[in-house]
Write a protein that holds these residues in place. Structure first.
Motif, short mmCIF file in Angstrom:
data_model
loop_
_atom_site.label_atom_id
_atom_site.label_comp_id
_atom_site.label_asym_id
_atom_site.label_seq_id
_atom_site.Cartn_x
_atom_site.Cartn_y
_atom_site.Cartn_z
N VAL A 53 -9.17 -17.24 -1.57
CA VAL A 53 -9.35 -15.79 -1.71
C VAL A 53 -10.00 -15.45 -3.05
O VAL A 53 -10.96 -14.68 -3.10
CB VAL A 53 -7.99 -15.07 -1.59
N GLN A 54 -9.51 -16.04 -4.12
CA GLN A 54 -9.93 -15.64 -5.45
C GLN A 54 -11.37 -16.02 -5.78
O GLN A 54 -12.03 -15.34 -6.56
CB GLN A 54 -8.96 -16.23 -6.48
N HIS A 55 -11.86 -17.10 -5.17
CA HIS A 55 -13.24 -17.52 -5.43
C HIS A 55 -14.24 -16.86 -4.49
O HIS A 55 -15.45 -17.01 -4.67
CB HIS A 55 -13.37 -19.04 -5.28
N ALA A 56 -13.73 -16.16 -3.49
CA ALA A 56 -14.63 -15.53 -2.51
C ALA A 56 -15.49 -14.46 -3.17
O ALA A 56 -15.13 -13.89 -4.21
CB ALA A 56 -13.82 -14.92 -1.37
N THR A 57 -16.62 -14.19 -2.56
CA THR A 57 -17.56 -13.21 -3.11
C THR A 57 -17.45 -11.90 -2.35
O THR A 57 -17.40 -11.88 -1.12
CB THR A 57 -19.00 -13.75 -3.01
N THR A 58 -17.41 -10.80 -3.07
CA THR A 58 -17.35 -9.48 -2.45
C THR A 58 -18.73 -9.06 -1.97
O THR A 58 -19.74 -9.70 -2.26
CB THR A 58 -16.82 -8.44 -3.45
N SER A 59 -18.77 -7.94 -1.26
CA SER A 59 -20.05 -7.43 -0.77
C SER A 59 -20.99 -7.07 -1.91
O SER A 59 -22.21 -7.03 -1.75
CB SER A 59 -19.82 -6.19 0.11
N GLY A 60 -20.40 -6.82 -3.09
CA GLY A 60 -21.24 -6.50 -4.24
C GLY A 60 -21.75 -7.73 -4.98
O GLY A 60 -22.49 -7.61 -5.97
N GLY A 61 -21.35 -8.93 -4.51
CA GLY A 61 -21.86 -10.15 -5.10
C GLY A 61 -20.99 -10.75 -6.19
O GLY A 61 -21.31 -11.81 -6.74
N VAL B 275 -11.01 -8.33 -9.97
CA VAL B 275 -9.65 -8.01 -10.38
C VAL B 275 -9.58 -7.86 -11.89
O VAL B 275 -9.01 -6.89 -12.42
CB VAL B 275 -8.67 -9.10 -9.90
N VAL B 276 -10.17 -8.80 -12.61
CA VAL B 276 -10.19 -8.73 -14.07
C VAL B 276 -10.89 -7.46 -14.54
O VAL B 276 -10.41 -6.75 -15.44
CB VAL B 276 -10.86 -9.98 -14.67
N ALA B 277 -12.02 -7.15 -13.92
CA ALA B 277 -12.75 -5.94 -14.30
C ALA B 277 -11.93 -4.69 -14.03
O ALA B 277 -11.95 -3.73 -14.82
CB ALA B 277 -14.07 -5.87 -13.53
N GLY B 278 -11.16 -4.69 -12.94
CA GLY B 278 -10.31 -3.55 -12.62
C GLY B 278 -9.22 -3.34 -13.66
O GLY B 278 -8.92 -2.20 -14.04
N VAL B 279 -8.64 -4.43 -14.13
CA VAL B 279 -7.60 -4.33 -15.16
C VAL B 279 -8.18 -3.81 -16.46
O VAL B 279 -7.61 -2.91 -17.11
CB VAL B 279 -6.93 -5.71 -15.37
N GLU B 280 -9.32 -4.35 -16.86
CA GLU B 280 -9.93 -3.91 -18.11
C GLU B 280 -10.33 -2.43 -18.03
O GLU B 280 -10.20 -1.68 -19.00
CB GLU B 280 -11.15 -4.77 -18.43
N PRO C 118 -2.97 -8.27 -6.12
CA PRO C 118 -3.96 -7.26 -5.74
C PRO C 118 -4.68 -7.57 -4.43
O PRO C 118 -5.71 -6.95 -4.14
CB PRO C 118 -4.96 -7.34 -6.90
N TYR C 119 -4.14 -8.50 -3.66
CA TYR C 119 -4.95 -9.01 -2.54
C TYR C 119 -4.83 -8.23 -1.25
O TYR C 119 -5.20 -8.70 -0.17
CB TYR C 119 -4.71 -10.51 -2.40
N LEU C 120 -4.36 -6.99 -1.35
CA LEU C 120 -4.61 -5.97 -0.32
C LEU C 120 -5.68 -5.01 -0.82
O LEU C 120 -5.86 -3.92 -0.29
CB LEU C 120 -3.33 -5.21 0.03
N GLY C 121 -6.38 -5.44 -1.86
CA GLY C 121 -7.39 -4.61 -2.50
C GLY C 121 -6.86 -4.08 -3.82
O GLY C 121 -5.70 -3.63 -3.89
N PHE C 122 -7.67 -4.13 -4.87
CA PHE C 122 -7.19 -3.70 -6.18
C PHE C 122 -6.71 -2.26 -6.15
O PHE C 122 -5.72 -1.90 -6.80
CB PHE C 122 -8.30 -3.86 -7.23
N ILE D 157 0.83 -1.20 0.00
CA ILE D 157 0.00 0.00 0.00
C ILE D 157 0.86 1.25 0.00
O ILE D 157 2.02 1.23 0.43
CB ILE D 157 -0.94 0.04 1.22
N GLY D 158 0.28 2.33 -0.51
CA GLY D 158 0.86 3.66 -0.39
C GLY D 158 2.29 3.78 -0.88
O GLY D 158 2.65 3.32 -1.97
#
Length: 282
Positions: free
Chosen positions: A161-169, A176-181, A126-130, A99-100
């Motif tokens: 970690v990678q298969h887990a679901t975020t609060s947004g579902g 992560v993929v969406a963030g890169v795109e 990215p697993y401290l957050g994208f 971070i930072g």
């Protein structure tokens, strides 16, 4: 400014194969080399000599150099410089994520062209957050250095970690993929890519991802020694693979053939040939 987004396309046209440079203790022993920085240097330079003109990209694993301390880092700097001289692109496998100012420090070390440790592209976690990758993504924007962000890796432990679901579902890997795109769309160039294992099978689809429809480069570990085949690559990545957007990493399946240059070259040529038969490049 460099532009990795242009370079990886040219490299993929040379070969979809990315040759890993992994001077582990076991591989050095297999090659009859000492488990020292000097041994790591000998293995690495032999791989570069064999790879030049045959593949477009090599991927040194930083950990196998770091374990020798400053002597190993000096060897890594030499390997990166030599690869550049021979026209090979480098993806430095560092998997950094922080971070930072700490993330900014890593970016300065490995993505700033003025650094002797700078590669053409690096791997990031990215697993401290994208959002924690912002300094590295800014470095990519500023210097044209590429980055591959871990999304759906080939190790089975990654699922926790990678298969887990975020609060947004959404699945974490899918976000992560969406963030890169989204980053690539913002900068107007595919500077960032993702790491998706060739062993993923149907998992990507179950997690809401479509690797076949991605426009970014994909670094695919898991081919060869980890069990994935060309059929798996086509099944997992579809049009992304056939159109040359998938860079296929192979380390042990190449290096296990030992230090003989001809044996290494024959292996690289055969893997490149098999991969190339499925590609439909314009």
């Amino acid at each position: 400014m460099r532009d990795y987004s242009r370079s990886w396309v040219a490299a993929a046209r040379t070969s979809a194969l990315v040759v890993g440079i992994d001077p582990s203790a076991g591989m050095l022993h297999h090659w009859g080399l000492p488990d020292t920085a000097a041994g790591a240097r000998e293995l690495s330079l032999r791989v570069l000599e064999a790879a030049a003109g045959r593949v477009g990209t090599v991927k040194p694993q930083s950990a196998f150099f770091e374990r020798f301390g400053s002597a190993g880092i000096a060897v890594l700097e030499e390997v990166l410089a030599e690869a550049r001289q021979t026209g090979l692109l480098t993806i430095l496998d560092i998997k950094r994520g922080d971070i930072g100012s700490t993330m900014a420090g890593y970016a300065d070390a490995y993505m700033n062209p003025s650094s002797p440790l700078c590669a053409d592209a690096v791997t990031l976690s990215p697993y401290l957050g994208f959002g924690s990758l912002a300094p590295a993504l800014e470095a990519a924007r500023r210097w044209g250095t590429g980055c591959f962000v871990l999304a759906l890796t080939s190790n089975p432990e990654g699922a926790q970690v990678q298969h887990a679901t975020t609060s947004g579902g959404s699945a974490v890997a899918a976000e992560v993929v969406a963030g890169v795109e989204a980053f690539n769309a913002e900068v107007g160039s595919p500077l960032a890519g993702v790491v998706i294992g060739a062993t993923a099978g149907e998992t990507a689809k179950y997690l809401g991802m479509d690797p076949a429809g991605l426009q970014c480069p994909i670094l695919a570990p898991g081919f060869g020694a980890q069990g994935a085949t060309v059929d798996d690559l086509e099944r997992v990545f579809g049009d992304s693979f056939r159109s040359g957007r998938v860079l296929v990493n192979a380390s042990r399946s190449v290096l296990s053939h030992g230090p003989d240059r001809t044996a290494l070259q024959v292996t690289m040529d055969e893997i490149s040939r098999v991969l190339g038969q499925r590609l439909r490049l314009d």
